[in-house]
Design a protein around this motif. Structure first.
Motif, mmCIF file in Angstrom:
data_model
loop_
_atom_site.group_PDB
_atom_site.id
_atom_site.type_symbol
_atom_site.label_atom_id
_atom_site.label_comp_id
_atom_site.label_asym_id
_atom_site.label_seq_id
_atom_site.Cartn_x
_atom_site.Cartn_y
_atom_site.Cartn_z
ATOM 1 N N TRP A 164 -1.988 7.275 -10.984
ATOM 2 C CA TRP A 164 -1.435 6.116 -10.271
ATOM 3 C C TRP A 164 -1.659 4.832 -11.059
ATOM 4 O O TRP A 164 -0.814 3.940 -11.074
ATOM 5 C CB TRP A 164 -2.096 5.974 -8.900
ATOM 6 N N SER A 165 -2.817 4.725 -11.704
ATOM 7 C CA SER A 165 -3.167 3.480 -12.402
ATOM 8 C C SER A 165 -2.313 3.243 -13.636
ATOM 9 O O SER A 165 -2.262 2.123 -14.165
ATOM 10 C CB SER A 165 -4.643 3.489 -12.795
ATOM 11 N N THR A 166 -1.634 4.272 -14.118
ATOM 12 C CA THR A 166 -0.783 4.116 -15.304
ATOM 13 C C THR A 166 0.621 3.633 -14.945
ATOM 14 O O THR A 166 1.429 3.372 -15.838
ATOM 15 C CB THR A 166 -0.669 5.456 -16.059
ATOM 16 N N GLN A 167 0.903 3.513 -13.650
ATOM 17 C CA GLN A 167 2.232 3.101 -13.194
ATOM 18 C C GLN A 167 2.235 1.635 -12.756
ATOM 19 O O GLN A 167 1.204 1.099 -12.339
ATOM 20 C CB GLN A 167 2.677 3.991 -12.045
ATOM 21 N N SER A 168 3.399 1.019 -12.843
ATOM 22 C CA SER A 168 3.503 -0.398 -12.471
ATOM 23 C C SER A 168 3.212 -0.610 -10.994
ATOM 24 O O SER A 168 2.661 -1.636 -10.590
ATOM 25 C CB SER A 168 4.896 -0.938 -12.816
ATOM 26 N N SER A 169 3.561 0.365 -10.173
ATOM 27 C CA SER A 169 3.197 0.372 -8.752
ATOM 28 C C SER A 169 3.422 1.783 -8.219
ATOM 29 O O SER A 169 4.195 2.555 -8.793
ATOM 30 C CB SER A 169 4.020 -0.635 -7.942
ATOM 31 N N VAL A 170 2.730 2.111 -7.128
ATOM 32 C CA VAL A 170 2.915 3.430 -6.523
ATOM 33 C C VAL A 170 3.084 3.275 -5.016
ATOM 34 O O VAL A 170 2.516 2.362 -4.402
ATOM 35 C CB VAL A 170 1.719 4.372 -6.795
ATOM 36 N N ASP A 171 3.886 4.165 -4.444
ATOM 37 C CA ASP A 171 3.980 4.262 -2.992
ATOM 38 C C ASP A 171 2.876 5.216 -2.567
ATOM 39 O O ASP A 171 2.973 6.428 -2.759
ATOM 40 C CB ASP A 171 5.356 4.790 -2.585
ATOM 41 N N VAL A 172 1.811 4.660 -2.010
ATOM 42 C CA VAL A 172 0.634 5.459 -1.679
ATOM 43 C C VAL A 172 0.980 6.572 -0.705
ATOM 44 O O VAL A 172 0.441 7.678 -0.789
ATOM 45 C CB VAL A 172 -0.488 4.572 -1.098
ATOM 46 N N LYS A 173 1.869 6.305 0.248
ATOM 47 C CA LYS A 173 2.215 7.341 1.230
ATOM 48 C C LYS A 173 2.836 8.549 0.543
ATOM 49 O O LYS A 173 2.451 9.695 0.786
ATOM 50 C CB LYS A 173 3.180 6.786 2.280
ATOM 51 N N ALA A 174 3.801 8.313 -0.338
ATOM 52 C CA ALA A 174 4.465 9.423 -1.025
ATOM 53 C C ALA A 174 3.490 10.152 -1.940
ATOM 54 O O ALA A 174 3.460 11.394 -1.977
ATOM 55 C CB ALA A 174 5.658 8.909 -1.817
ATOM 56 N N GLU A 175 2.677 9.386 -2.680
ATOM 57 C CA GLU A 175 1.768 10.001 -3.640
ATOM 58 C C GLU A 175 0.606 10.727 -2.956
ATOM 59 O O GLU A 175 0.196 11.802 -3.387
ATOM 60 C CB GLU A 175 1.223 8.937 -4.605
ATOM 61 N N ALA A 176 0.066 10.133 -1.885
ATOM 62 C CA ALA A 176 -1.028 10.790 -1.159
ATOM 63 C C ALA A 176 -0.530 12.065 -0.487
ATOM 64 O O ALA A 176 -1.241 13.083 -0.440
ATOM 65 C CB ALA A 176 -1.623 9.843 -0.121
ATOM 66 N N THR A 177 0.683 12.024 0.040
ATOM 67 C CA THR A 177 1.277 13.209 0.648
ATOM 68 C C THR A 177 1.404 14.332 -0.366
ATOM 69 O O THR A 177 1.008 15.477 -0.110
ATOM 70 C CB THR A 177 2.658 12.879 1.240
ATOM 71 N N LYS A 178 1.928 14.005 -1.546
ATOM 72 C CA LYS A 178 2.096 15.013 -2.595
ATOM 73 C C LYS A 178 0.736 15.545 -3.052
ATOM 74 O O LYS A 178 0.555 16.761 -3.230
ATOM 75 C CB LYS A 178 2.854 14.424 -3.778
ATOM 76 N N MET A 179 -0.221 14.653 -3.237
ATOM 77 C CA MET A 179 -1.550 15.048 -3.705
ATOM 78 C C MET A 179 -2.197 16.044 -2.745
ATOM 79 O O MET A 179 -2.670 17.116 -3.158
ATOM 80 C CB MET A 179 -2.434 13.808 -3.843
ATOM 81 N N LEU A 180 -2.206 15.717 -1.469
ATOM 82 C CA LEU A 180 -2.877 16.570 -0.484
ATOM 83 C C LEU A 180 -2.079 17.836 -0.178
ATOM 84 O O LEU A 180 -2.659 18.892 0.081
ATOM 85 C CB LEU A 180 -3.144 15.776 0.792
ATOM 86 N N PHE A 181 -0.757 17.729 -0.211
ATOM 87 C CA PHE A 181 0.083 18.912 -0.005
ATOM 88 C C PHE A 181 -0.162 19.923 -1.123
ATOM 89 O O PHE A 181 -0.400 21.107 -0.864
ATOM 90 C CB PHE A 181 1.557 18.513 0.026
ATOM 91 N N ASP A 182 -0.110 19.453 -2.374
ATOM 92 C CA ASP A 182 -0.304 20.359 -3.510
ATOM 93 C C ASP A 182 -1.691 20.994 -3.467
ATOM 94 O O ASP A 182 -1.849 22.192 -3.757
ATOM 95 C CB ASP A 182 -0.117 19.597 -4.832
#
Length: 482
Positions: A164-182
């Protein structure tokens, strides 16, 4: 001619009388006693549309607040054609949750029942529930968390936050969902997102959005889209199950392998049952956890004093380590007192579930009122968790309030992880994953709000336009000294 007119008039009168009687019976259901006050809404759909209208507030849903003010904390309604008692009363909720197996049973609205291919009561059979609870705890309970999952969760969080820190911005909801789903799917049956052509976490999110829609499986409807998304995920789980059954060398010793082994001794463990059960475990795990993480970041962003005390607690943990680079231990997790308060407060305010469902298996008498057998009982967690009589300034994010709250108060007035004889088996997993996430976030990163973060209930809690942040890794100078 006159005779024809008279016949037509008689027929019309009979139709009107019949309709009037039917509407009267709809509005005044049969009951061997006194019904709770309320309204049954329109024929067939009841008050479903009013319930699912979105509200941009973390407060108790407007549908519930309006009826509480008019009828009291327990009232009747009708949802998707089913008579329902909605409860916002802590004492009654406690009573109902402890009546399971006596006068009530676990229940699903039609959307759930159709999706999981079972009637509402089948999951409440004692032997099945005992087995399912046991196998989930063996893979996600305290012992497994302490010995295996803490290390895996920490590695997962570190990897994702760095990305996440390497990106200009992140949508935490989308990224947290993907992280926990995977992660959850990986623990259940070895799912590897890098080898899948489908974005299954997105499919699952779309599925959740249609879960509380009117259950008409017609092309173009939300429920039809929900069913299509579910089918894609189920097909993938089924394919993995079949592959392992014919190719033992592909076994991994995970949740799926264990439940497959038990097919020999438990007749209810059919292929279809296992596939739907894994789907249900995933649904219960990742969506609630991802929403909790996003809510925590939202509340922390808005409350810098909370972040300050949280940092102090976690930096003290780092400073007390002999080896600064060692991973989080179970003892450290248990020492995170203020973190626990932050988690409790986050879950109190942003509980993702709109309700807990039970069905009366026989007439239930309570305070002079009767709930007829067959009626659904809909417990509203937010009405209890946001009760101003229990929580001063209930909509305020205030982790310090948990220093004063006693367990005898929260026993009936804090509904997050179920209750009665069916507490959530994933409760500790949720708390551990949030604590690890917060530990790494506040000790290694800083962040700033970009956009989004508006909470929406429809009726599941979500975020309109997500929550976008810029995450930055701290320099060595900013790190706590050891």
């Amino acid at each position: 001619m006159m005779w024809s007119v008279n016949v037509f008039a008689c027929l019309a009168a009979l139709i009107i009388i019949s309709l009037s009687h039917w509407v009267y019976r709809w509005r005044n259901p049969k009951c061997n006693g006194k019904l709770f006050p309320g309204s049954m809404g329109l024929p067939f759909i009841g008050e479903t549309i009013q319930l699912i209208l979105p509200s941009q507030s973390i407060d108790i849903p407007a549908f519930v607040k309006k009826r509480m003010a008019k009828y009291g904390k327990i009232f009747r309604t009708n949802l998707v054609g089913k008579p329902v008692i909605m409860s916002c009363d802590a004492e009654f909720n406690h009573y109902v949750l402890n009546q399971e197996g006596k006068s009530v049973e676990l229940w699903y609205m039609d959307s759930f029942a159709k999706i999981f291919h079972r009637d509402g009561g089948s999951m409440s059979v004692g032997i099945i529930h005992k087995y399912l609870r046991s196998i989930v705890l063996s893979h996600f309970g305290n012992e497994t968390l302490r010995e295996k999952l803490v290390i895996k969760l920490e590695a997962m969080v570190k990897q994702n936050l760095h990305s996440w820190s390497t990106q200009s911005s992140v949508d935490v909801k989308a990224e947290a969902t993907k992280m926990l789903f995977d992660f959850t799917m990986g623990q259940l049956f070895g799912y590897d997102p890098t080898k899948s052509s489908e974005n299954l976490s997105k499919r699952f999110t779309n599925f959740m959005q249609g879960l509380f829609s009117i259950p008409f499986n017609i092309p173009g409807t939300s429920f039809h889209k929900c069913m299509k998304n579910q089918k894609v995920v189920l097909d993938m789980i089924r394919s993995t199950l079949k592959e392992r059954r014919v190719s033992p060398e592909k076994r991994r010793g995970d949740f799926l392998d264990d439940i497959m082994d038990d097919m020999k001794t438990h007749s209810f463990l059919t292929e279809d049952f296992i596939v739907h059960f894994i789907f249900a475990v995933t649904m219960a795990s990742f969506e609630a956890n991802s929403s909790a993480l996003v809510s925590a970041i939202k509340f922390l962003t808005e409350n810098p004093l909370v972040v300050k005390e949280l940092k102090e607690e976690h930096e003290a943990i780092l400073e007390s380590r002999e080896n600064a680079d060692s991973g989080i231990t179970w003892t450290e997790y248990k020492s995170m007192t203020f973190t626990s308060n932050v988690i409790n407060e986050t879950l109190r305010l942003a509980n993702v579930s709109p309700g807990m469902l039970r069905r009366a298996t026989k007439d239930v008498e309570y305070n002079g009122y009767t709930i007829p057998a067959g009626w659904t009982i809909f417990i509203v967690p937010s009405a209890v968790n946001l009760n101003p009589d229990t929580y001063e300034d209930p909509l305020k994010f205030n982790p310090w309030r948990w220093k004063e709250l006693k367990s005898n108060v929260t026993l009936k007035n804090y509904i997050i992880f179920g209750g009665g004889g069916r507490p959530c088996t994933g409760a500790e997993f949720t708390k551990v994953s949030m604590a690890i996430f917060l530990h790494i976030l506040v000790t290694k990163y800083s962040w700033k709000f970009i956009k989004g973060g508006t909470i929406v209930r429809n009726p599941i809690l979500g975020f309109r336009d997500g929550l976008h942040i810029k995450l930055s890794e701290k320099s060595v100078k900013e790190m706590p000294s050891h």
